[in-house]
Motif scaffolding. Structure first.
Motif, PDB file in Angstrom:
ATOM      1  N   SER A  33       0.828  -1.204   0.000  1.00  0.00           N
ATOM      2  CA  SER A  33       0.000   0.000   0.000  1.00  0.00           C
ATOM      3  C   SER A  33       0.865   1.258   0.000  1.00  0.00           C
ATOM      4  N   ILE A  34       1.867   1.302   0.860  1.00  0.00           N
ATOM      5  CA  ILE A  34       2.751   2.470   0.941  1.00  0.00           C
ATOM      6  C   ILE A  34       3.528   2.649  -0.366  1.00  0.00           C
ATOM      7  N   GLU A  35       4.008   1.551  -0.916  1.00  0.00           N
ATOM      8  CA  GLU A  35       4.730   1.630  -2.196  1.00  0.00           C
ATOM      9  C   GLU A  35       3.824   2.173  -3.295  1.00  0.00           C
ATOM     10  N   ASN A  36       2.595   1.679  -3.378  1.00  0.00           N
ATOM     11  CA  ASN A  36       1.673   2.159  -4.398  1.00  0.00           C
ATOM     12  C   ASN A  36       1.306   3.622  -4.184  1.00  0.00           C
ATOM     13  N   LEU A  37       1.094   4.008  -2.932  1.00  0.00           N
ATOM     14  CA  LEU A  37       0.731   5.400  -2.628  1.00  0.00           C
ATOM     15  C   LEU A  37       1.851   6.377  -2.981  1.00  0.00           C
ATOM     16  N   THR A  38       3.072   5.961  -2.869  1.00  0.00           N
ATOM     17  CA  THR A  38       4.186   6.878  -3.113  1.00  0.00           C
ATOM     18  C   THR A  38       4.752   6.795  -4.531  1.00  0.00           C
ATOM     19  N   GLN A  39       4.459   5.720  -5.269  1.00  0.00           N
ATOM     20  CA  GLN A  39       5.101   5.549  -6.571  1.00  0.00           C
ATOM     21  C   GLN A  39       4.178   5.707  -7.770  1.00  0.00           C
ATOM     22  N   TRP A  40       2.865   5.831  -7.548  1.00  0.00           N
ATOM     23  CA  TRP A  40       1.968   5.976  -8.694  1.00  0.00           C
ATOM     24  C   TRP A  40       2.234   7.245  -9.496  1.00  0.00           C
ATOM     25  N   PRO A  41       2.658   8.347  -8.875  1.00  0.00           N
ATOM     26  CA  PRO A  41       2.961   9.517  -9.717  1.00  0.00           C
ATOM     27  C   PRO A  41       4.095   9.259 -10.711  1.00  0.00           C
ATOM     28  N   GLY A  42       5.049   8.417 -10.332  1.00  0.00           N
ATOM     29  CA  GLY A  42       6.129   8.063 -11.255  1.00  0.00           C
ATOM     30  C   GLY A  42       5.616   7.321 -12.472  1.00  0.00           C
ATOM     31  N   ASP A  43       4.594   6.482 -12.285  1.00  0.00           N
ATOM     32  CA  ASP A  43       3.978   5.790 -13.429  1.00  0.00           C
ATOM     33  C   ASP A  43       3.358   6.797 -14.396  1.00  0.00           C
ATOM     34  N   ILE A  44       2.702   7.808 -13.843  1.00  0.00           N
ATOM     35  CA  ILE A  44       2.030   8.801 -14.686  1.00  0.00           C
ATOM     36  C   ILE A  44       3.046   9.676 -15.404  1.00  0.00           C
ATOM     37  N   ILE A  45       4.061  10.127 -14.685  1.00  0.00           N
ATOM     38  CA  ILE A  45       5.073  10.998 -15.292  1.00  0.00           C
ATOM     39  C   ILE A  45       5.828  10.266 -16.400  1.00  0.00           C
ATOM     40  N   LEU A  46       6.116   8.990 -16.193  1.00  0.00           N
ATOM     41  CA  LEU A  46       6.891   8.224 -17.178  1.00  0.00           C
ATOM     42  C   LEU A  46       6.022   7.517 -18.224  1.00  0.00           C
ATOM     43  N   ALA A  47       4.708   7.725 -18.199  1.00  0.00           N
ATOM     44  CA  ALA A  47       3.808   7.055 -19.154  1.00  0.00           C
ATOM     45  C   ALA A  47       4.193   7.309 -20.613  1.00  0.00           C
ATOM     46  N   PRO A  48       4.545   8.529 -21.031  1.00  0.00           N
ATOM     47  CA  PRO A  48       4.945   8.715 -22.434  1.00  0.00           C
ATOM     48  C   PRO A  48       6.200   7.928 -22.810  1.00  0.00           C
ATOM     49  N   VAL A  49       7.152   7.841 -21.893  1.00  0.00           N
ATOM     50  CA  VAL A  49       8.384   7.089 -22.167  1.00  0.00           C
ATOM     51  C   VAL A  49       8.080   5.598 -22.212  1.00  0.00           C
ATOM     52  N   THR A  50       7.307   5.118 -21.255  1.00  0.00           N
ATOM     53  CA  THR A  50       6.929   3.707 -21.225  1.00  0.00           C
ATOM     54  C   THR A  50       6.180   3.322 -22.496  1.00  0.00           C
ATOM     55  N   SER A  51       5.283   4.189 -22.938  1.00  0.00           N
ATOM     56  CA  SER A  51       4.510   3.921 -24.156  1.00  0.00           C
ATOM     57  C   SER A  51       5.399   3.898 -25.388  1.00  0.00           C
ATOM     58  N   THR A  52       6.346   4.810 -25.450  1.00  0.00           N
ATOM     59  CA  THR A  52       7.272   4.842 -26.586  1.00  0.00           C
ATOM     60  C   THR A  52       8.073   3.540 -26.665  1.00  0.00           C
ATOM     61  N   LEU A  53       8.592   3.087 -25.538  1.00  0.00           N
ATOM     62  CA  LEU A  53       9.348   1.827 -25.530  1.00  0.00           C
ATOM     63  C   LEU A  53       8.471   0.637 -25.894  1.00  0.00           C
ATOM     64  N   SER A  54       7.238   0.633 -25.429  1.00  0.00           N
ATOM     65  CA  SER A  54       6.306  -0.457 -25.746  1.00  0.00           C
ATOM     66  C   SER A  54       6.004  -0.495 -27.243  1.00  0.00           C
ATOM     67  N   ILE A  55       5.747   0.651 -27.831  1.00  0.00           N
ATOM     68  CA  ILE A  55       5.478   0.722 -29.276  1.00  0.00           C
ATOM     69  C   ILE A  55       6.715   0.275 -30.059  1.00  0.00           C
ATOM     70  N   TYR A  56       7.882   0.734 -29.653  1.00  0.00           N
ATOM     71  CA  TYR A  56       9.118   0.343 -30.332  1.00  0.00           C
ATOM     72  C   TYR A  56       9.314  -1.172 -30.275  1.00  0.00           C
ATOM     73  N   ASN A  57       9.137  -1.748 -29.102  1.00  0.00           N
ATOM     74  CA  ASN A  57       9.301  -3.204 -28.966  1.00  0.00           C
ATOM     75  C   ASN A  57       8.272  -3.964 -29.783  1.00  0.00           C
ATOM     76  N   ASN A  58       7.031  -3.490 -29.820  1.00  0.00           N
ATOM     77  CA  ASN A  58       6.002  -4.161 -30.621  1.00  0.00           C
ATOM     78  C   ASN A  58       6.324  -4.087 -32.105  1.00  0.00           C
ATOM     79  N   LEU A  59       6.783  -2.956 -32.580  1.00  0.00           N
ATOM     80  CA  LEU A  59       7.121  -2.830 -34.005  1.00  0.00           C
ATOM     81  C   LEU A  59       8.316  -3.710 -34.364  1.00  0.00           C
TER      82      LEU A  59
END
Length: 145
Positions: A33-59
């Motif tokens: 719970s504490i990990e999720n409460l403190t780290q979810w903003p990092g998921d949101i901030i890095l979403a464009p980078v994560t998506s770019t890597l996912s698209i690159y790997n899929n292609l």
């Protein structure tokens, strides 16, 4: 005299309430719970980078036609970014929902299954496990873990 007895009774109650707990008690639900409460903003901030890597790997890994390779990246990136942002918000919400059960279960041998498995199972851009406070954010929620 009555005040001293009340203070002594309060002190005894305090000692019993915060005495050593059994060694079998596990803090896993509260930790998650504490990990999720403190780290979810990092998921949101890095979403464009994560998506770019996912698209690159899929292609790179999937044999699609040339038309798909040309037409897919931009709408796919927008979609994946939205999914990763939404999943990051869900991670924060599950951190809130697991906080009270985590505090209650801290005093027992029981644990609660994760409400949102992908945060634990999927790959992340930053992933460092040390057993006390695991750092994991920038999770790729669009690729199976």
């Amino acid at each position: 005299m009555a005040l001293n007895r009340r203070v002594a009774a309060a002190l005894v109650a305090f000692c019993f309430a915060f005495s050593a707990l059994p060694a079998a008690a596990t803090p896993d639900t509260l930790k998650r719970s504490i990990e999720n409460l403190t780290q979810w903003p990092g998921d949101i901030i890095l979403a464009p980078v994560t998506s770019t890597l996912s698209i690159y790997n899929n292609l790179r890994d999937i044999d699609d036609s040339l038309g798909v390779r040309i037409a897919y990246p931009l709408p796919g990136w927008i979609w994946n970014t939205m999914v990763n942002v939404g999943a990051g918000v869900l991670r924060g919400l599950t951190g809130v929902l697991e906080l009270i059960p985590g505090l209650v279960l801290l005093f027992t041998e029981a644990d609660m299954d994760p409400l949102f498995d992908p945060a634990d199972e999927n790959e992340a851009l930053v992933d460092f496990e040390n057993g006390i406070y695991d750092i994991k954010f920038g999770v790729d929620y669009t690729t199976a873990g």
